[in-house]
Scaffold this motif. Structure first.
Motif, PDB file in Angstrom:
ATOM      1  N   PHE A  79       0.657  -1.030  -0.055  1.00  0.00           N
ATOM      2  CA  PHE A  79       0.030  -0.020  -0.015  1.00  0.00           C
ATOM      3  C   PHE A  79       0.788   1.343   0.038  1.00  0.00           C
ATOM      4  CE2 PHE A  79      -2.298   3.575   1.975  1.00  0.00           C
ATOM      5  CZ  PHE A  79      -3.757   3.141   1.328  1.00  0.00           C
ATOM      6  N   ALA A  80       1.996   1.202   0.869  1.00  0.00           N
ATOM      7  CA  ALA A  80       2.516   2.457   1.103  1.00  0.00           C
ATOM      8  C   ALA A  80       3.888   2.525   0.415  1.00  0.00           C
ATOM      9  CB  ALA A  80       2.604   2.669   2.672  1.00  0.00           C
ATOM     10  N   ALA A  81       4.558   1.544  -0.062  1.00  0.00           N
ATOM     11  CA  ALA A  81       5.873   1.748  -0.453  1.00  0.00           C
ATOM     12  C   ALA A  81       6.073   1.667  -1.932  1.00  0.00           C
ATOM     13  CB  ALA A  81       6.725   0.564   0.180  1.00  0.00           C
ATOM     14  N   LYS A  82       4.876   1.317  -2.805  1.00  0.00           N
ATOM     15  CA  LYS A  82       4.999   1.157  -4.290  1.00  0.00           C
ATOM     16  C   LYS A  82       5.061   2.420  -4.956  1.00  0.00           C
ATOM     17  CE  LYS A  82       3.229  -3.495  -5.142  1.00  0.00           C
ATOM     18  NZ  LYS A  82       2.483  -4.557  -6.075  1.00  0.00           N
ATOM     19  N   ALA A  83       5.618   2.499  -5.984  1.00  0.00           N
ATOM     20  CA  ALA A  83       5.844   3.733  -6.656  1.00  0.00           C
ATOM     21  C   ALA A  83       5.986   3.455  -8.311  1.00  0.00           C
ATOM     22  CB  ALA A  83       6.532   5.008  -5.959  1.00  0.00           C
ATOM     23  N   CYS A 127       1.988   0.827  15.913  1.00  0.00           N
ATOM     24  CA  CYS A 127       2.177   2.391  15.647  1.00  0.00           C
ATOM     25  C   CYS A 127       0.650   3.145  15.743  1.00  0.00           C
ATOM     26  CB  CYS A 127       2.870   2.394  14.253  1.00  0.00           C
ATOM     27  SG  CYS A 127       3.154   3.939  13.933  1.00  0.00           S
ATOM     28  N   ASP A 128       0.734   3.737  16.777  1.00  0.00           N
ATOM     29  CA  ASP A 128      -0.461   4.310  17.155  1.00  0.00           C
ATOM     30  C   ASP A 128      -1.621   3.116  17.191  1.00  0.00           C
ATOM     31  OD1 ASP A 128      -2.355   6.176  17.854  1.00  0.00           O
ATOM     32  OD2 ASP A 128      -2.674   7.126  15.879  1.00  0.00           O
ATOM     33  N   SER A 129      -2.711   3.351  16.632  1.00  0.00           N
ATOM     34  CA  SER A 129      -3.704   2.215  16.720  1.00  0.00           C
ATOM     35  C   SER A 129      -3.619   1.382  15.601  1.00  0.00           C
ATOM     36  CB  SER A 129      -5.302   2.736  16.609  1.00  0.00           C
ATOM     37  OG  SER A 129      -5.487   3.357  15.224  1.00  0.00           O
ATOM     38  N   LEU A 130      -2.391   1.166  14.764  1.00  0.00           N
ATOM     39  CA  LEU A 130      -2.114   0.092  13.987  1.00  0.00           C
ATOM     40  C   LEU A 130      -1.188  -0.777  14.347  1.00  0.00           C
ATOM     41  CD1 LEU A 130      -2.792  -0.615  10.857  1.00  0.00           C
ATOM     42  CD2 LEU A 130      -0.622   0.703  10.181  1.00  0.00           C
ATOM     43  N   LEU A 182      15.178   2.899  11.174  1.00  0.00           N
ATOM     44  CA  LEU A 182      14.303   1.670  10.669  1.00  0.00           C
ATOM     45  C   LEU A 182      13.011   2.128  11.306  1.00  0.00           C
ATOM     46  CD1 LEU A 182      16.350  -1.418  11.323  1.00  0.00           C
ATOM     47  CD2 LEU A 182      15.683  -0.543   9.229  1.00  0.00           C
ATOM     48  N   ARG A 183      12.977   2.824  12.749  1.00  0.00           N
ATOM     49  CA  ARG A 183      11.639   3.023  13.164  1.00  0.00           C
ATOM     50  C   ARG A 183      11.182   4.505  12.374  1.00  0.00           C
ATOM     51  NH1 ARG A 183      10.898   5.377  19.404  1.00  0.00           N
ATOM     52  NH2 ARG A 183       8.622   5.882  19.254  1.00  0.00           N
ATOM     53  N   ALA A 184      11.932   5.125  11.976  1.00  0.00           N
ATOM     54  CA  ALA A 184      11.658   6.380  11.004  1.00  0.00           C
ATOM     55  C   ALA A 184      10.825   5.797   9.723  1.00  0.00           C
ATOM     56  CB  ALA A 184      12.523   7.352  10.720  1.00  0.00           C
ATOM     57  N   ASP A 185      11.475   4.938   9.066  1.00  0.00           N
ATOM     58  CA  ASP A 185      10.870   4.049   7.881  1.00  0.00           C
ATOM     59  C   ASP A 185       9.548   3.496   8.134  1.00  0.00           C
ATOM     60  OD1 ASP A 185      12.948   5.135   6.408  1.00  0.00           O
ATOM     61  OD2 ASP A 185      14.126   3.111   6.558  1.00  0.00           O
ATOM     62  N   LEU A 217       5.719   4.775   6.797  1.00  0.00           N
ATOM     63  CA  LEU A 217       5.094   3.587   6.021  1.00  0.00           C
ATOM     64  C   LEU A 217       3.518   3.586   6.818  1.00  0.00           C
ATOM     65  CD1 LEU A 217       7.118   0.694   5.294  1.00  0.00           C
ATOM     66  CD2 LEU A 217       6.334   2.219   3.736  1.00  0.00           C
ATOM     67  N   CYS A 218       3.507   3.393   8.111  1.00  0.00           N
ATOM     68  CA  CYS A 218       2.218   3.345   8.991  1.00  0.00           C
ATOM     69  C   CYS A 218       1.356   4.781   8.804  1.00  0.00           C
ATOM     70  CB  CYS A 218       2.596   3.028  10.184  1.00  0.00           C
ATOM     71  SG  CYS A 218       3.039   1.443  10.541  1.00  0.00           S
ATOM     72  N   ALA A 219       2.209   5.925   8.627  1.00  0.00           N
ATOM     73  CA  ALA A 219       1.435   7.317   8.741  1.00  0.00           C
ATOM     74  C   ALA A 219       0.687   7.355   7.230  1.00  0.00           C
ATOM     75  CB  ALA A 219       2.399   8.388   8.913  1.00  0.00           C
ATOM     76  N   ARG A 220       1.366   6.843   6.397  1.00  0.00           N
ATOM     77  CA  ARG A 220       0.722   6.744   4.858  1.00  0.00           C
ATOM     78  C   ARG A 220      -0.371   5.833   4.809  1.00  0.00           C
ATOM     79  NH1 ARG A 220       6.123   7.564   3.004  1.00  0.00           N
ATOM     80  NH2 ARG A 220       6.467   5.345   2.626  1.00  0.00           N
TER      81      ARG A 220
END
Length: 778
Positions: free
Chosen positions: A26-30, A71-74, A157-160, A164-167
């Motif tokens: 979902f979040a890493a494809k481009a 990550c948050d509620s995910l 790694l945490r930032a990456d 992804l989770c934020a997107r």
């Protein structure tokens, strides 16, 4: 893993759950969509490749490490392929064929995103300050590994991971809220009509109970009771109770999808949050047919993933994503409609599609169900069609003419391996005594040559740019499918060799019993409901389709009355092949006599086009004033529509058709658009060599070869054809069964129990006889 997991009703309180695979997809494809064919390992080869790499590692190596992180509620879940705690190294293993440099950059980026997610999860779990993240690429043909690795800090790694989770989170929260609202709406969903039709409640209750018990159901229910609503409504109403993630409504033909979409519009009026998706075949959805699916050749593939998020957001605002609406949204965002539909499978509640999307060997819906661990309910409409369709899915054929054409077009090394296949092919057929021969085993030398050719062509194709269409690619696909079906060859299939007029022929693996392949599909659902107006005897379909032990069975009582349909057996007629010429005049005279007595619209069914043409010719000679129209072999769709359109209210004429063809089922002619049918055949398949092979195999597997090969399939077609006459509780009509064999007790027992069968002579109008005794009823 569940793509998004929500409570059954009310406000969302639990964490949303997503797999690493889905999060990254979902979040890493481009970049571009590029699904041009590149030879890839099969699923079995991929699993074997993973085991090979894992077996090469040291004693401290952990494989298939289950990980979670929030990550948050995910909540994100997944399994790292391998982790060496002593070395502080996590591995993501990927198998491939050919040159690694040919792998597309967006695929490599996706692999890195997955590996880095596992790196973070391990750092979090073990309080590691850093970790080595490795991509291990295994070339499946050579067994050689290429390792790409990077030392990554915990914070990077945490930032990456959080990026992804934020997107994903904005979308996931939207979906979480929608599904909570949907669950509340479905919990109080009202039946869309003022009341149930006769038989409709019984079917709906049977479906609900099967889902509650997590059992499959095989159900026979008459035409006209509203089977589509009766099967969809209980599954939607029980959405929360059954903890359903998705419903798949599967059909054999396009008109069935339209009926399902209409029913969902009706039912869904009480559930505004319900999202319905129609899947359409690629060749019908493609905007640029003939072009490769890549950014180099198709503008809708170029930058597809860069525009997908906006297209997905617009699609999420539509309740009904049918073919037309998907195309409109896709073109507005310049993305491919076909692949937008595949993306929306993840975010839809009900998917309406063809059988093959769940039951085929490479079925999209089944693969996603397994990957995401969805709880799905599957509805199989007109399920009697699944047998022949599944046989086709799990059969494979090679054509010698295509092999010769591919040889001519192939480069030297490939030409040699194809020549080896042709030599072994000729060795198989040189010893053949007749034009058709069946074997219980695949000739070993031919099998080895085929596998060698598949491997060589795969390496050749992998070494160059993704190929365009052509005879070499065509024969490769055919050979690859043949080789994969050969891996599971057994009593369910037969190896066949057929010779053509010029000694060019075909080799086939013909599936006779698809149950070994379909059992996993049934097991993959919380319930699968196979329903039809003609799916009896249940034991036959349960055996050949592979329905689980303990599957429920339901035969819904017909709402039709015996006095609505006069069923007459012509005792002095025989439609056996040897008797047809002798009985043709009496048969057509009976048709003419019934028409004179009660003018109106009729259908006359015959076992073959040749028999139809003979009867039509004789009938027109003796009844030139009666309007007739006839089905022809290979009739185009426009002509089929014209044929059906002749049956107008108040009309008078006779349509001549082939039993089991386009007009034997699916033709809805209520009222006086059709008042009678003549069926000049038991519908038995031809007693040829191929069917005799099937009969022998059915005898071995089930102890009832003749019935399973000839009788049950034939009489199903008869009952379907007769079912064109009575469509509603107000209809009335007549059916003539024009063969003395219909009077036999073993045949009568297989006819619908509500029929009151009379006997008559072709030249007389005899009064009705008493109803058959219970021993002759179903």
């Amino acid at each position: 893993m569940h793509t998004v997991s929500v409570p059954s009703a009310g406000p969302s309180v639990a964490a949303m759950t997503v797999s690493v695979r889905t999060l990254c997809a979902f979040a890493a494809k481009a970049g571009d969509l590029d699904i041009r064919f590149v030879p890839a390992p099969s699923a079995l080869e991929g699993m074997a490749g993973h085991r090979l790499v894992q077996a090469r590692r040291g004693p401290g190596y952990q494989k298939e490490v289950a990980l979670t992180s929030r990550c948050d509620s995910l909540q994100v879940r997944g399994r790292a392929d391998g982790f060496d705690a002593d070395k502080g190294r996590v591995e993501e293993i990927k198998t491939f064929r050919g040159e690694l440099e040919a792998m597309r950059s967006n695929h490599r980026a996706l692999h890195w995103a997955q590996a880095r997610c596992y790196g973070w999860m391990l750092c979090e779990r073990g309080s590691l300050a850093s970790i080595t993240v490795a991509l291990v690429y295994l070339e499946i043909a050579t067994g050689e590994e290429t390792v790409l690795e990077a030392r990554c800090t915990r914070e990077a790694l945490r930032a990456d991971f959080e990026a992804l989770c934020a997107r994903f989170m904005g979308w996931a929260k939207q979906e979480d809220t929608r599904r909570a609202v949907l669950a509340a709406q479905l919990d109080t969903l009202a039946f869309p009509h003022a009341g149930f039709r006769a038989g409709q409640r019984e079917l709906a209750q049977g479906v609900y109970r099967a889902a509650s018990a997590q059992r499959c159901l095989i159900a026979q229910a008459p035409t006209g009771i509203g089977k589509t609503v009766a099967t969809l409504y209980p599954l939607l109403r029980g959405w929360s109770t059954h903890q359903t993630d998705k419903i798949f409504y599967l059909t054999a033909k396009t008109p069935g999808r339209a009926v399902a979409l209409q029913a969902l519009d009706l039912i869904g009026a009480g559930a505004a949050a319900l999202r319905v998706l129609e899947l359409t075949a690629r060749d019908k959805a493609c905007e640029y047919p003939g072009r490769a699916c890549s950014g180099e050749t198709c503008p809708l593939a170029r930058g597809f993933y860069d525009r997908l998020a906006a297209a997905r957001h617009t699609a999420a605002t539509a309740r009904r994503l049918d073919r037309a609406r998907l195309r409109e949204i896709a073109l507005a965002h310049s993305v491919c409609p076909y692949y937008l539909a595949q993306e929306m499978v993840r975010w839809s509640d009900v998917v309406v599609a063809d059988y093959n999307y769940y039951f085929d060997s490479s079925a999209l819906l089944f693969a996603l169900t397994q990957q995401e661990e969805w709880r799905v309910a599957v509805l199989v409409d007109e399920a009697h069609n699944l047998l022949e369709r599944a046989r086709g899915m799990y059969s494979a054929t090679l054509d010698e003419r295509l092999l010769a054409t591919a040889q001519q077009a192939a480069p030297g090394p490939i030409r040699r391996v194809l020549a080896a296949v042709q030599r072994e092919w000729q060795g198989v057929q040189n010893a053949q005594q007749c034009t058709y021969e069946a074997r219980d085993a695949i000739p070993e030398r031919f099998h080895r040559s085929l596998e060698a050719a598949v491997s060589a062509i795969a390496e050749h194709l992998a070494a160059g740019p993704p190929p365009a269409q052509g005879p070499l690619l065509h024969i490769f696909f055919d050979m690859l499918h043949f080789a994969r079906m050969a891996e599971s060859f057994g009593l369910h299939s037969v190896f066949e060799s057929s010779l053509g007029a010029e000694q060019e022929g075909t080799l086939s693996l013909r599936n006779l019993v698809p149950s070994p392949f379909l059992k996993g599909r049934f097991a993959g659902s919380i319930t699968t409901v196979c329903f039809s107006a003609t799916i009896a005897p249940f034991g036959f379909y349960r055996d050949v389709l592979g329905l689980p032990d303990g599957s429920a069975e339901l035969d819904v009582v017909s709402p039709f009355r015996a006095d609505q349909l006069h069923v007459r057996v012509a005792l002095d007629l025989s439609t056996r092949f040897a008797d047809r010429a002798h009985s043709l005049h009496a048969l057509t005279a009976l048709i003419g006599s019934q028409f004179r007595e009660q003018p109106g619209n009729y259908l006359a069914f015959f076992s073959s086009f040749a028999y139809l043409e003979q009867a039509h010719t004789v009938f027109r000679r003796h009844h030139p004033d009666v309007a007739t129209w006839a089905q022809s072999s290979g009739m185009p769709e426009a002509e089929r529509e014209t044929f059906a359109a002749r049956f107008v209210a108040g009309g008078q004429g006779i349509g001549f058709a082939v039993l089991g063809g386009a007009f034997g089922e699916g033709l809805d002619l209520p009222g006086d658009r059709l008042i009678g049918a003549f069926i000049a055949s038991l519908g038995l398949p031809e007693h040829d060599a191929m069917n005799e092979v099937m009969r022998a195999r059915m005898e071995v597997l089930f102890g009832t070869g003749y019935d399973y090969t000839y009788l049950f399939p034939g009489l199903r077609k008869v009952v379907q054809a007769a079912g064109r006459v009575i469509r509603t509780e107000q209809d009335a009509g007549v059916v003539y069964l024009m063969d003395d064999r219909f009077a036999r007790p073993e045949i009568r027992r297989l006819l619908p129990s509500w029929w009151r069968v009379e006997t008559a002579l072709s030249g007389t109008r005899s009064p009705p006889l008493p109803s058959p005794s219970p021993s002759l009823s179903t």
